[in-house]
Scaffold this motif. Structure first.
Motif, mmCIF file in Angstrom:
data_model
loop_
_atom_site.group_PDB
_atom_site.id
_atom_site.type_symbol
_atom_site.label_atom_id
_atom_site.label_comp_id
_atom_site.label_asym_id
_atom_site.label_seq_id
_atom_site.Cartn_x
_atom_site.Cartn_y
_atom_site.Cartn_z
ATOM 1 N N PRO A 1 0.825 -1.225 0.000
ATOM 2 C CA PRO A 1 0.000 0.000 0.000
ATOM 3 C C PRO A 1 0.849 1.259 0.000
ATOM 4 N N ALA A 2 2.028 1.191 0.573
ATOM 5 C CA ALA A 2 2.866 2.390 0.631
ATOM 6 C C ALA A 2 3.102 2.961 -0.749
ATOM 7 N N TYR B 1 1.182 2.744 -3.372
ATOM 8 C CA TYR B 1 -0.044 3.423 -3.849
ATOM 9 C C TYR B 1 -0.199 4.792 -3.173
ATOM 10 N N VAL C 1 -8.936 2.919 -1.841
ATOM 11 C CA VAL C 1 -8.963 1.552 -2.339
ATOM 12 C C VAL C 1 -7.756 0.776 -1.827
ATOM 13 N N ALA C 2 -6.591 1.419 -1.847
ATOM 14 C CA ALA C 2 -5.380 0.734 -1.388
ATOM 15 C C ALA C 2 -5.504 0.373 0.081
ATOM 16 N N SER D 1 -8.238 0.012 1.739
ATOM 17 C CA SER D 1 -9.283 -0.989 1.867
ATOM 18 C C SER D 1 -8.696 -2.388 1.681
ATOM 19 N N ARG D 2 -7.825 -2.492 0.698
ATOM 20 C CA ARG D 2 -7.211 -3.815 0.463
ATOM 21 C C ARG D 2 -6.276 -4.169 1.614
ATOM 22 N N ALA D 3 -5.482 -3.205 2.034
ATOM 23 C CA ALA D 3 -4.502 -3.489 3.087
ATOM 24 C C ALA D 3 -5.201 -3.925 4.372
ATOM 25 N N LEU D 4 -6.388 -3.362 4.612
ATOM 26 C CA LEU D 4 -7.080 -3.694 5.842
ATOM 27 C C LEU D 4 -8.029 -4.862 5.667
ATOM 28 N N GLY D 5 -8.175 -5.305 4.418
ATOM 29 C CA GLY D 5 -9.022 -6.463 4.171
ATOM 30 C C GLY D 5 -10.484 -6.162 4.317
ATOM 31 N N GLY D 6 -10.890 -4.907 4.249
ATOM 32 C CA GLY D 6 -12.309 -4.567 4.334
ATOM 33 C C GLY D 6 -12.827 -4.099 2.996
ATOM 34 N N ILE D 7 -14.082 -3.703 3.026
ATOM 35 C CA ILE D 7 -14.676 -3.236 1.786
ATOM 36 C C ILE D 7 -15.198 -1.805 1.934
ATOM 37 N N GLU D 8 -15.083 -1.285 3.166
ATOM 38 C CA GLU D 8 -15.630 0.044 3.431
ATOM 39 C C GLU D 8 -14.939 1.108 2.606
ATOM 40 N N GLN E 1 -13.957 0.926 -0.390
ATOM 41 C CA GLN E 1 -14.587 0.992 -1.710
ATOM 42 C C GLN E 1 -15.932 1.698 -1.647
ATOM 43 N N VAL E 2 -16.638 1.478 -0.559
ATOM 44 C CA VAL E 2 -17.911 2.197 -0.365
ATOM 45 C C VAL E 2 -17.655 3.688 -0.347
ATOM 46 N N TRP F 1 1.485 3.939 6.999
ATOM 47 C CA TRP F 1 0.524 4.245 5.949
ATOM 48 C C TRP F 1 -0.881 3.928 6.387
ATOM 49 N N ILE G 1 -6.526 -8.929 6.754
ATOM 50 C CA ILE G 1 -7.305 -10.161 6.845
ATOM 51 C C ILE G 1 -7.532 -10.641 5.416
ATOM 52 N N GLN H 1 -8.468 -11.047 1.903
ATOM 53 C CA GLN H 1 -9.124 -10.039 1.099
ATOM 54 C C GLN H 1 -10.343 -10.580 0.403
#
Lengths: 101, 624, 179
Positions: free
Chosen positions: A5-6, A8, A48-49, A51-58, A60-61, C114, C121, C123
């Motif tokens: 993510p860094a 991005y 988005v980056a 969101s991926r790093a944290l494994g959530g979808i929020e 993207q919302v 970051w 978790i 993905q």
């Protein structure tokens, strides 16, 4: 090996800076608008980056919300630019300085 | 009946309000009838309420109308006791007669209705003053009588001298009021209350000697202002610019006696401060003598009476200062009758002489105005102290009490005696110049007797002046018994005349002095008018130029100071601060204006700079 | 490794697009530069498993918004090349300084962390189903609010167009140019 993510974030920072420079140096209202869109996109990229790093979808919302607001903003903003152009025959923001103190 | 004592105030108040709003529509003469009727009703009510006291049975009665300032424990409350009853009867009684008289006197005045509006306002105010159960209500009445006095003195305000006189009365009274107000503050801070009962009852425990002296001296300043005593008497002679009924009612019979009432009412305080009481008596005696000498040289009939009033008020002060409260109030009552009568008589004369007030242009009016002459003659002998008329009894009681105090008081007695002689002399001068001798009328003046509306009050007051003295004679102390409960309530010790043969000797002495004054006056003015010129006549006529002295020592520096304040301090410094604030803001804005370029991109720089600044701050704090 | 190649290529493309957009004198070229950046963004979204967002990015931005921009550019006149001489004193040096400063600071901040919060978790791919689950489960109220916002924007735009069509009395001494 995926891109961290860094990277991005750094890319988003660069794009954000370019957008800011555009707003500060260009006087065409349309180009300034585009610069704002660029900055919004840079922020979207961080969402988005992250969101991926944290494994959530929020994230993207949030991006979708930003897009909606940006779309609304573009519609109204462009309408204003057209209106100004009709009356002043110019798209240069420097000439719209009636509020000078 | 005593519970509804507020009705006495209510009726004149209704009259005042009705006249205030509909005075013009009610018109002449009905406005006068309305004004008079309300005061007459008030008088009758007061008389009914006072019956208990006359029988010696009634008790002091407090009627609380409503809470006024709960934080100060101050109520609007009326006190119905013998002293306030006596004052109420004088105010409404004399007031009613003068109201009736005014219907005739003010006939044809374009502001007829307004005159009665003010007159009723005065009655309401004066009743508040005498009926109040605490110093707060008293003070409200005190200020309101000052206001109505001002309005009535300058009633004919198109005349510059009348407007100036009203202003003068107001300003001089203000000087006294400052003293009064400070006294009230001291009383409140000492007692935590302004109610008479509270203050007088606890006065001996609460007030130290020094404090009592301070409070009473400040009260004296207020009383001296309202009652025209030295050195604040200067407004009263000028107040004669008002219509004559006003002079009679306010500046002779009632308002000017408020100071005497105040001292009598505060007897419990003055008892704790013998020094103050002595000062009150001394001020009174000196005022009596001083004003009497000026009265001798006046040419204007009303100014003679004005100085005479000041002199007689001095007598009353001498009496209350000597703790002869009954004698003082007694003289107040009799004086109200005969001085109101003198003023109304003078008004009748002025009316007949087509507004001429200079006695040198009168003379020989006796046959033309028999009723006016007869009634004024009674008043003349009464004020001179000829028995058995009213003035004799009250004046002699004062002199006897002062004599009985002994020591230095004997000096005051001598002054009082000299004043009595002078009084007889200048009143004789007035009578002879006006009614006797050859006519010296201006061309075209046809004197005539005044209408019945004006002579009826004269007759009524004449009767009162003749017989009022009998309410308190040495062998029947009716008035003293009447008033005693007021002073016994707070254990105020009354000074009494000497016993035995002494009062008779004193009375004979004073009658002889009065007769001597009359004789000298008769001899001097009985024939042709003597020329009254020369240095001393000049000085006396101009009241020893006290007004000029005040003018150069007080008024002029005051005006100068005001000018400095107005044109230097206010215009430059105060306005400078205000304008400076504006100028500073303008300059600051002007300096900031260039920032507001109107260029969106410049603002963008600002936003970005802010963002960078915030980032730097976050980073420098070590977190993100 | 493939992801890296894609990332580098499109990073360069997006930055180039941005720079082109900022520096082009003709607004049409600017629009083209922005279009390139937008497209690169969509690629990055795919790389980050946000497939639905990437599709929307293409539809909304590259499609609708950019079309709108071009349309307006055509409306006001393409031939109006902008005068690029700067008239506000010190605007460019300050802008440059601030831009670089911002970049440096953000990168400095990035050295610390970051992302914060919970750890990674497994993905979940941003499919339509996943996104709509999230929207209608947790974000229904903001979602409806955006609907209202869009309606307002549409009405506002129409109102402004309506307003412009009405002939207005223009004062004689006005500096306005008659349309």
């Amino acid at each position: 090996m995926s891109v961290g993510p860094a990277w991005y974030m750094a890319l988003a920072a660069v794009l954000f800076g370019i957008g800011a420079l555009g707003i500060l140096t260009r006087r065409n209202a349309l180009v300034m608008f585009m610069s704002i869109e660029l900055m919004l996109n840079a922020v979207n990229l961080t969402f988005v980056a992250a969101s991926r790093a944290l494994g959530g979808i929020e994230g993207q919302v949030a991006v979708l919300f930003v897009m909606v607001v940006a779309a609304a903003e573009v519609t109204v903003g462009l309408a204003i630019i057209v209106a100004v152009f009709r009356r002043r025959a110019t798209a240069s923001v420097d000439e719209l300085a009636e509020l000078a103190g | 009946m005593t519970d509804v004592i507020w009705l006495v105030v209510l009726f004149p108040l209704i009259g005042f309000l009705a006249l205030l709003f509909f005075g013009k529509r009610i018109g002449e003469p009905r406005a006068g009838y309305l004004g008079s009727a309300t005061v007459i009703v008030a008088f009758v009510l007061a008389l009914i309420a006072a019956f208990d006291f006359i029988g010696g049975e009634g008790e002091a009665h407090t009627v609380v109308l409503f809470e006024w300032m709960p934080s100060l424990g101050l109520d609007v409350a009326f006190l119905w006791d013998p002293l306030s009853a006596a004052m109420t009867l004088v105010v409404t009684g004399v007031g009613a007669l003068i109201h009736v008289y005014s219907i005739g006197y003010m006939h044809g005045d374009p502001r007829f209705g307004r005159f009665f509006t003010y007159l009723n306002l005065f009655i309401v105010s004066m009743l508040l003053l005498v009926l109040g159960d605490n110093f707060g209500v008293l003070f409200v009445g005190w200020e309101l009588v000052g206001l109505s006095s001002y309005l009535l003195i300058s009633f004919w305000f198109t005349k510059p001298s009348a407007a100036a006189a009203g202003k003068k009365a107001f300003v001089v009274n203000r000087v006294g009021d400052v003293g009064f107000l400070v006294a009230l503050m001291l009383i409140f801070s000492s007692f935590g209350s302004l109610a008479y009962g509270e203050v007088f009852e606890h006065a001996p425990e609460v007030l130290s000697g020094g404090m009592a002296t301070a409070v009473t001296l400040l009260l004296l300043i207020g009383a001296a202002g309202k009652s025209a005593q030295l050195p604040l008497y200067v407004w009263l002679p000028d107040a004669m610019e008002g219509p004559t009924p006003v002079s009679a009612l306010i500046h002779a019979a009632t308002m000017v006696t408020a100071g005497v009432y105040l001292v009598a009412r505060s007897g419990a305080l003055f008892e704790l401060a013998p020094t103050s009481a002595a000062i009150v008596a001394t001020v009174g005696a000196l005022t009596a003598l001083f004003a009497a000498t000026i009265a001798v040289g006046q040419k204007d009939i009303k100014r003679v009476l004005a100085y005479s009033t000041i002199s007689q008020l001095g007598y009353m002060f001498m009496a209350v200062g000597a703790a002869a409260y009954v004698a003082g109030v007694f003289h107040l009552v009799t004086h109200a009758f005969f001085k109101a009568l003198l003023f109304l008589g003078a008004g009748s004369v002025i009316h007949a002489m087509a507004d001429e007030q200079d006695m040198r242009k009168m003379g020989g009016l006796r046959s033309k105005m028999p009723i006016t002459f007869a009634t004024m003659a009674i008043a003349w002998l009464a004020i001179s102290g000829i028995p058995p008329l009213a003035g004799f009894w009250s004046k002699d009681e004062i002199l006897a009490v002062v004599f009985n105090r002994g020591g230095a008081w004997i000096a005051l007695w001598v002054i009082g005696l000299i004043t009595a002689g002078l009084t007889a002399f200048y009143m004789t001068r007035l009578m002879y110049m006006t009614f006797f001798g050859a006519p010296r009328w201006a061309d075209g003046v046809e004197p005539h007797e005044s209408p019945a509306l004006m002579t009826m009050p004269l007759v009524a007051l004449g009767v009162a002046s003749a017989f009022a003295g009998f309410i308190n004679t040495p062998w029947r102390l009716g008035f003293e018994h009447f008033l005693e409960p007021t002073f016994e309530r707070f254990e105020v010790h009354l000074a009494h005349p000497p016993d035995g043969i002494t009062p008779w000797i004193l009375a004979i002495v004073s009658v002889l002095v009065a007769l001597a004054g009359i004789a000298i006056g008769r001899r001097r003015y009985g024939g042709a008018m003597p020329a009254e010129t020369g240095l001393w006549w000049d000085r006396v006529e101009n009241g020893y130029y006290v007004d000029d002295v005040y003018g150069t020592t007080l008024v002029l520096p005051g005006k100068r100071a005001s000018q400095v304040m107005a044109f230097a301090f206010d215009a430059k410094i105060i306005d400078g601060i205000v304008n400076g604030t504006g100028t500073a803001v303008r300059a600051f804005s002007k300096a900031l204006r260039p920032l507001q370029t109107g260029l969106v991109r410049s603002y963008g720089v600002g936003i970005l700079a802010g963002a960078v600044g915030l980032l730097i701050w976050f980073l420098s704090r070590g977190g993100v | 490794m493939g992801e890296w190649i894609v990332f580098v290529i499109f990073a360069i493309a997006s930055v180039a697009g941005g720079l082109a957009m900022v520096s082009a004198r003709n607004p049409v070229y600017s629009a083209m530069g922005l279009l390139l950046t937008m497209f690169s963004m969509a690629v990055f979204y795919v790389l980050n498993l946000a497939h639905f967002v990437a599709a929307i990015q293409l539809l909304i931005y590259a499609g609708a918004v950019m079309t709108l921009f071009l349309f307006v550019i055509m409306l006001i006149g393409v031939d109006k090349a902008e005068d690029t001489t700067e008239q506000i004193p010190l605007q460019r040096p300050i802008a440059g300084l601030l831009g670089v400063g911002l970049l440096v600071l953000v990168l400095l901040a990035g050295r610390a962390a970051w992302v914060t919060g919970r750890g990674a978790i497994p993905q979940e791919t941003g499919t339509i189903e996943a996104i709509s689950d999230e929207f209608f489960a947790n974000w229904i109220l903001p979602f409806e609010a955006t609907a209202i916002l869009l309606t307002i924007a549409a009405v506002a735009t129409i109102a402004m167009a309506q307003f412009l069509m009405k002939p207005r009395a223009v004062p004689a001494d006005s500096d306005e140019v008659a349309a």
